[in-house]
Design an enzyme around this catalytic site. Structure first.
Site, PDB file in Angstrom:
ATOM      1  CG  HIS A 173      58.206  88.544   0.328  1.00  0.00           C
ATOM      2  ND1 HIS A 173      59.308  88.760  -0.574  1.00  0.00           N
ATOM      3  CD2 HIS A 173      58.544  87.070   0.613  1.00  0.00           C
ATOM      4  CE1 HIS A 173      59.995  87.724  -0.824  1.00  0.00           C
ATOM      5  NE2 HIS A 173      59.407  86.914   0.125  1.00  0.00           N
ATOM      6  CG  ASP A 221      60.696  92.511  -0.412  1.00  0.00           C
ATOM      7  OD1 ASP A 221      59.698  91.804   0.079  1.00  0.00           O
ATOM      8  OD2 ASP A 221      61.790  92.346   0.347  1.00  0.00           O
ATOM      9  CG  ASP A 255      61.508  84.347  -2.452  1.00  0.00           C
ATOM     10  OD1 ASP A 255      60.836  84.599  -1.813  1.00  0.00           O
ATOM     11  OD2 ASP A 255      63.145  84.540  -2.310  1.00  0.00           O
ATOM     12  CD  GLU A 264      61.347  87.399   3.298  1.00  0.00           C
ATOM     13  OE1 GLU A 264      61.482  86.288   3.858  1.00  0.00           O
ATOM     14  OE2 GLU A 264      61.623  87.729   2.202  1.00  0.00           O
ATOM     15  CD  GLU A 265      63.789  87.847  -0.425  1.00  0.00           C
ATOM     16  OE1 GLU A 265      64.514  87.528   0.161  1.00  0.00           O
ATOM     17  OE2 GLU A 265      63.178  87.057  -1.197  1.00  0.00           O
ATOM     18  CG  ASP A 268      58.803  83.213   1.191  1.00  0.00           C
ATOM     19  OD1 ASP A 268      59.328  82.960   0.120  1.00  0.00           O
ATOM     20  OD2 ASP A 268      59.274  84.199   1.875  1.00  0.00           O
ATOM     21  CG  HIS A 281      67.417  84.469  -3.131  1.00  0.00           C
ATOM     22  ND1 HIS A 281      67.752  85.060  -1.814  1.00  0.00           N
ATOM     23  CD2 HIS A 281      65.895  84.349  -2.790  1.00  0.00           C
ATOM     24  CE1 HIS A 281      67.005  85.388  -1.193  1.00  0.00           C
ATOM     25  NE2 HIS A 281      65.663  85.255  -1.837  1.00  0.00           N
TER      26      HIS A 281
END
Length: 461
Positions: A83, A85, A114, A148-149, A174, A434
């Site tokens: 991904h 995003d 990520d 995805e997030e 991921d 994150h």
């Protein structure tokens, strides 16, 4: 020059491309015409597709929901899912989150781990195979999602609405190495309650279901908040993450500080929402909705991350114990919402979890709404895909004792059949996905390139 050496020869290009990708702030925003997830994700998707096209691959953009990059041909397809995003950046960075700065041998920026860094690396792995002139019997297809997030609308559009074919075998970079053969079920739940007398109180905390809350705020009148104010020093004593106080226009604003972490590992963080409620409860605050909300937390949430006080602390041998994260809270205009992210073991029925949550929420008159989730993933350890990727990992790293793992994270491996998460975190890399100051050690790129080039080639030949 062998295949791995060919891949490493692109290292400087990989670094540059990761920096360029990170400079695109691809956090989901309000939709725009032709851009279902806002400007940033669409620009990031465009960047990846143009990079793939510049390498000589065939590319296609599917309405800015998703895109794919193709190399080779064959009756079967090997998929690489990732991904473009990212989650919101949060606060407290020592390097700009969207600059791709390099310092101390690291690239800093939201998405370097990520998932922009790993996907850029996989794209250059595809280029290495192409430029080496090695024959493959299967098509290699990189599939890129832009959501995805925060919902997987990208995959729903690509595989659902457009009915694009599933690759025969796939992986997504991921997670962590070696191979993730099991992923816990994911459930996102909101508890709601309306009050009639809370207009003089505001609570706000967190910014995503799948992140441990780093900040939480309570705004209350000076008179009502005095008992909490008097308790602050006692609460803060010997704590790394403290509550701060600001007086403004006759009100007190309490700011709770925590440590962000991915919701799949809430024990790695410190939840600012739970800490704020713990302080309110311990202060002896009485009266109205705030007392009840604090009581709910003191009885049903505490500072736990396994849901024990909500009667959902399930566990199994393959995937471990359930995790429960309070991602967000809001009390405004008499309306309370508490947002949970739950990762439950692969052998546990979803309804068993829901029953426990609903029972405990109802004791406080809260209604429960399930707003998202994914079923568990389980691919047997002796499956060809798992065994092949494990062999590649062991050959490249020399880590002969490695075993397939189970995680609480949710990856695109759940989106299709015969897909597993494969990397990208090595065992000696810090997992700061994150979190603030997300970084990638440049020295790890060599190993990434070797592993992914060999894996793609062995699956495709």
């Amino acid at each position: 020059m062998n295949l791995q050496e060919k891949a490493i020869s692109y290292k400087e290009d990989v670094i540059k491309s990761i920096q360029e990708a990170v400079r695109i702030k691809s956090v989901e925003e309000a939709p725009l015409p032709g851009k279902p997830f806002g400007k940033g994700p669409a620009e990031a998707l465009k960047y990846f597709l143009q990079l793939g096209e510049s390498m000589g691959f065939e590319v296609k953009n599917f309405d800015n929901y998703a895109g794919h990059i193709d190399f080779g041909s064959g009756e079967e397809t090997i998929g690489i899912l990732g991904h473009v995003d990212v989650v919101p950046e949060g606060e407290g960075w020592s390097h700009p989150p969207y600059a791709g700065e390099i310092g101390d041998g690291k690239i800093f920026g939201r998405g370097v781990l990520d998932d922009k860094g790993p996907m850029i690396t996989c794209l250059y792995a595809m280029k290495a195979i192409k430029d080496s002139g090695l024959k493959t019997d299967k098509k290699i297809r990189m599939i890129l999602g832009a959501n995805e997030e925060s919902g997987w609308g990208c995959m729903d559009h690509y595989f659902g609405k457009l009915n694009m074919p599933h690759p025969e075998l796939s992986f997504t970079p991921d997670s962590t190495f070696p191979v993730t053969f099991a992923e816990k079920g994911i459930m996102q739940v909101v508890l709601k309650k309306n009050y009639e007398d809370s207009e003089n109180i505001k609570i706000k905390g967190g910014n995503a279901f799948n992140s441990v809350s780093e900040k939480a705020f309570l705004e209350i009148s000076e008179d009502s908040g005095k008992i909490i104010l008097d308790y602050i020093d006692s609460f803060n004593k010997d704590k790394d993450y403290k509550l701060e106080v600001e007086k403004k226009s006759g009100n007190i604003i309490f700011t709770s500080n925590g440590k962000s972490a991915h919701a799949s590992r809430p024990d790695k963080g410190y939840n600012a929402i739970s800490a704020l409620m713990k302080c309110i409860s311990e202060s002896g605050y009485k009266g109205g909705p705030l007392e009840e909300i604090a009581k709910f937390f003191s009885e049903k949430i505490k500072m736990e991350t396994n849901g024990a006080s909500m009667d959902v602390n399930f566990e199994d041998k393959d995937s471990g114990e359930l995790t429960l994260n309070i991602g967000m809270i809001s009390l405004e205009k008499n309306s309370l919402e508490i947002s949970f992210d739950i990762r439950y073991p692969v052998t546990i029925e979803k309804d068993s979890v829901l029953d426990g949550l609903e029972k405990n929420a109802s004791e406080f008159g809260m209604e429960m709404e399930v707003v998202g989730g994914k079923d568990p993933l389980y691919i047997p350890r002796d499956h060809f895909l798992v065994k092949t990727l494990m062999d590649v990992y062991k050959d490249v790293t020399g880590d002969l004792e490695a075993e397939p793992i189970a995680i609480g994270g949710g990856t695109y491996a759940r989106a299709i059949k015969n897909c597993v998460a494969f990397g990208s975190l090595l065992h000696d890399q810090e997992d700061n996905m994150h979190q603030k100051d997300e970084y990638l050690e440049i020295s790890k790129i060599d190993t990434w390139l070797k592993i992914y080039t060999e894996a793609i080639y062995k699956l495709a030949k």
